[in-house]
Design a protein around this motif. Sequence first.
Motif, PDB file in Angstrom:
ATOM      1  N   MET A 246      33.122  22.998  29.097  1.00  0.00           N
ATOM      2  CA  MET A 246      34.441  23.314  29.635  1.00  0.00           C
ATOM      3  C   MET A 246      34.793  24.783  29.397  1.00  0.00           C
ATOM      4  N   ALA A 247      34.596  25.209  28.122  1.00  0.00           N
ATOM      5  CA  ALA A 247      34.883  26.609  27.789  1.00  0.00           C
ATOM      6  C   ALA A 247      34.028  27.537  28.638  1.00  0.00           C
ATOM      7  N   ARG A 248      32.805  27.067  28.908  1.00  0.00           N
ATOM      8  CA  ARG A 248      31.868  27.855  29.689  1.00  0.00           C
ATOM      9  C   ARG A 248      32.410  28.046  31.122  1.00  0.00           C
ATOM     10  N   ARG A 249      32.968  26.964  31.671  1.00  0.00           N
ATOM     11  CA  ARG A 249      33.503  27.061  33.032  1.00  0.00           C
ATOM     12  C   ARG A 249      34.688  28.009  33.083  1.00  0.00           C
ATOM     13  N   LEU A 250      35.567  27.874  32.090  1.00  0.00           N
ATOM     14  CA  LEU A 250      36.732  28.778  32.044  1.00  0.00           C
ATOM     15  C   LEU A 250      36.278  30.224  31.935  1.00  0.00           C
ATOM     16  N   TYR A 251      35.194  30.399  31.162  1.00  0.00           N
ATOM     17  CA  TYR A 251      34.632  31.732  30.955  1.00  0.00           C
ATOM     18  C   TYR A 251      34.182  32.317  32.294  1.00  0.00           C
ATOM     19  N   TRP A 252      33.581  31.477  33.132  1.00  0.00           N
ATOM     20  CA  TRP A 252      33.161  31.956  34.449  1.00  0.00           C
ATOM     21  C   TRP A 252      34.354  32.330  35.298  1.00  0.00           C
ATOM     22  N   VAL A 253      35.407  31.515  35.214  1.00  0.00           N
ATOM     23  CA  VAL A 253      36.624  31.845  35.970  1.00  0.00           C
ATOM     24  C   VAL A 253      37.129  33.214  35.542  1.00  0.00           C
ATOM     25  N   ALA A 254      37.140  33.446  34.211  1.00  0.00           N
ATOM     26  CA  ALA A 254      37.618  34.729  33.695  1.00  0.00           C
ATOM     27  C   ALA A 254      36.755  35.871  34.207  1.00  0.00           C
ATOM     28  N   GLY A 255      35.434  35.663  34.203  1.00  0.00           N
ATOM     29  CA  GLY A 255      34.515  36.701  34.686  1.00  0.00           C
ATOM     30  C   GLY A 255      34.781  37.030  36.137  1.00  0.00           C
ATOM     31  N   VAL A 256      34.944  35.979  36.948  1.00  0.00           N
ATOM     32  CA  VAL A 256      35.224  36.196  38.368  1.00  0.00           C
ATOM     33  C   VAL A 256      36.538  36.964  38.529  1.00  0.00           C
ATOM     34  N   ALA A 257      37.535  36.604  37.688  1.00  0.00           N
ATOM     35  CA  ALA A 257      38.832  37.290  37.780  1.00  0.00           C
ATOM     36  C   ALA A 257      38.663  38.779  37.496  1.00  0.00           C
ATOM     37  N   ILE A 258      37.853  39.111  36.489  1.00  0.00           N
ATOM     38  CA  ILE A 258      37.679  40.526  36.151  1.00  0.00           C
ATOM     39  C   ILE A 258      36.990  41.266  37.285  1.00  0.00           C
ATOM     40  N   VAL A 259      35.942  40.629  37.863  1.00  0.00           N
ATOM     41  CA  VAL A 259      35.222  41.301  38.942  1.00  0.00           C
ATOM     42  C   VAL A 259      36.139  41.514  40.147  1.00  0.00           C
ATOM     43  N   VAL A 260      36.933  40.473  40.461  1.00  0.00           N
ATOM     44  CA  VAL A 260      37.861  40.608  41.589  1.00  0.00           C
ATOM     45  C   VAL A 260      38.869  41.725  41.315  1.00  0.00           C
ATOM     46  N   MET A 261      39.334  41.781  40.050  1.00  0.00           N
ATOM     47  CA  MET A 261      40.272  42.822  39.651  1.00  0.00           C
ATOM     48  C   MET A 261      39.686  44.197  39.905  1.00  0.00           C
ATOM     49  N   MET A 262      38.411  44.368  39.504  1.00  0.00           N
ATOM     50  CA  MET A 262      37.739  45.658  39.682  1.00  0.00           C
ATOM     51  C   MET A 262      37.631  46.002  41.156  1.00  0.00           C
ATOM     52  N   LEU A 263      37.151  45.021  41.962  1.00  0.00           N
ATOM     53  CA  LEU A 263      36.954  45.290  43.388  1.00  0.00           C
ATOM     54  C   LEU A 263      38.280  45.623  44.060  1.00  0.00           C
ATOM     55  N   LEU A 264      39.310  44.875  43.666  1.00  0.00           N
ATOM     56  CA  LEU A 264      40.628  45.078  44.268  1.00  0.00           C
ATOM     57  C   LEU A 264      41.148  46.478  43.964  1.00  0.00           C
ATOM     58  N   THR A 265      41.012  46.890  42.694  1.00  0.00           N
ATOM     59  CA  THR A 265      41.497  48.217  42.316  1.00  0.00           C
ATOM     60  C   THR A 265      40.721  49.293  43.057  1.00  0.00           C
ATOM     61  N   CYS A 266      39.391  49.130  43.120  1.00  0.00           N
ATOM     62  CA  CYS A 266      38.565  50.130  43.809  1.00  0.00           C
ATOM     63  C   CYS A 266      38.950  50.193  45.285  1.00  0.00           C
ATOM     64  N   ALA A 267      39.099  49.013  45.900  1.00  0.00           N
ATOM     65  CA  ALA A 267      39.427  48.980  47.327  1.00  0.00           C
ATOM     66  C   ALA A 267      40.773  49.651  47.565  1.00  0.00           C
ATOM     67  N   ASP A 268      41.706  49.402  46.652  1.00  0.00           N
ATOM     68  CA  ASP A 268      43.035  50.000  46.803  1.00  0.00           C
ATOM     69  C   ASP A 268      42.951  51.516  46.724  1.00  0.00           C
ATOM     70  N   VAL A 269      42.167  51.999  45.752  1.00  0.00           N
ATOM     71  CA  VAL A 269      42.033  53.449  45.568  1.00  0.00           C
ATOM     72  C   VAL A 269      41.404  54.081  46.808  1.00  0.00           C
ATOM     73  N   VAL A 270      40.343  53.446  47.323  1.00  0.00           N
ATOM     74  CA  VAL A 270      39.661  54.023  48.490  1.00  0.00           C
ATOM     75  C   VAL A 270      40.558  53.974  49.725  1.00  0.00           C
ATOM     76  N   LEU A 271      41.209  52.813  49.926  1.00  0.00           N
ATOM     77  CA  LEU A 271      42.035  52.669  51.133  1.00  0.00           C
ATOM     78  C   LEU A 271      43.266  53.558  51.104  1.00  0.00           C
ATOM     79  N   ARG A 272      43.681  53.969  49.920  1.00  0.00           N
ATOM     80  CA  ARG A 272      44.815  54.865  49.802  1.00  0.00           C
ATOM     81  C   ARG A 272      44.526  56.203  50.488  1.00  0.00           C
ATOM     82  N   TYR A 273      43.245  56.614  50.455  1.00  0.00           N
ATOM     83  CA  TYR A 273      42.870  57.861  51.129  1.00  0.00           C
ATOM     84  C   TYR A 273      43.107  57.766  52.624  1.00  0.00           C
ATOM     85  N   PHE A 274      42.937  56.556  53.142  1.00  0.00           N
ATOM     86  CA  PHE A 274      43.123  56.364  54.589  1.00  0.00           C
ATOM     87  C   PHE A 274      44.534  55.892  54.899  1.00  0.00           C
ATOM     88  N   ARG A 275      45.447  56.104  53.948  1.00  0.00           N
ATOM     89  CA  ARG A 275      46.864  55.768  54.129  1.00  0.00           C
ATOM     90  C   ARG A 275      47.076  54.273  54.391  1.00  0.00           C
TER      91      ARG A 275
END
Lengths: 131, 151
Positions: B1-30
């Motif tokens: 169970m803890a292992r599954r939650l751990y995967w959810v957390a990992g996915v959340a971090i990766v999504v967080m990273m991608l989202l922030t990067c995408a936001d930064v890049v798209l900001r250049y294109f207004r």
Amino acid sequence: MSLTTTGIIGIIILVLLLYSKMPVGYAMGFLGLMGFSYVVNFEAGINLLARDVWDVFSSYNLTVIPLFVFMGQIAFHAGISRRLYDSAYVLFATAGGDLPWQPWVRVPGFRPYAARPTLRRQPWQPLPFPK
Amino acid sequence: MARRLYWVAGVAIVVMMLLTCADVVLRYFRKPIPGTYELVCFLGAAAVAFSMAHTSVERGHVAVTFVVSLFPRRIQGLIESITTIFGLFFFSLIAWQSVIYANDLRCSGEVSLTLELPFYPFVYGISFSAAIVCLILLSELFKSLFKLFGK
């Protein structure tokens, strides 16, 4: 009991809890809850608990910490740190000498390589670097 | 169970990273992504909450062990039992109060500023993971009690 006395007693209990192998985060949270419950009342303490946990967990400023650790993991698994060591070794291994602080401070991982003379004389040999 | 939650957390971090990067890049294109701030907050909460259980299983929480390790085994068991009971109490309170708080938020219909996402599912998530941490601490408690009373 005045608030200052409560605070001082709280700090003493906190130090005791920290040295009792309790995880630091648990100890601080637990003691904070107890202190607030003592000063105001238990109802208010547990009410604050849920709000505070949510506030801290969803704090934008604190999200940099997992991201920073994640960046470190990526850098480590991509081999950046290893290549940094490698390049520093290639650049400076022929300079001779030793770590200047070696006699006083034992830096874990550094000492065996600095102390092994055979490794010092072969600058191009790949080293098993500490991770 | 803890292992599954751990995967959810990992996915959340990766999504967080991608989202922030995408936001930064798209900001250049207004064309910034609306509500990145809130989404990162929510994902951060999910990441931290869901990784607690795994960290407890791995005993990865920062703790000072060098004083306790000086004592004999039985006293170690005693101290560990007491601190685990404190932790258990603390996390059961978190789980319980988070459910109440989430119910409050749901009834009042509180949503985030830009995207109007409701807060309460994430508070339920915190409560759930605190409950899992409680179960883990309970098993730790049995272990330390065994250390105390076993041979």
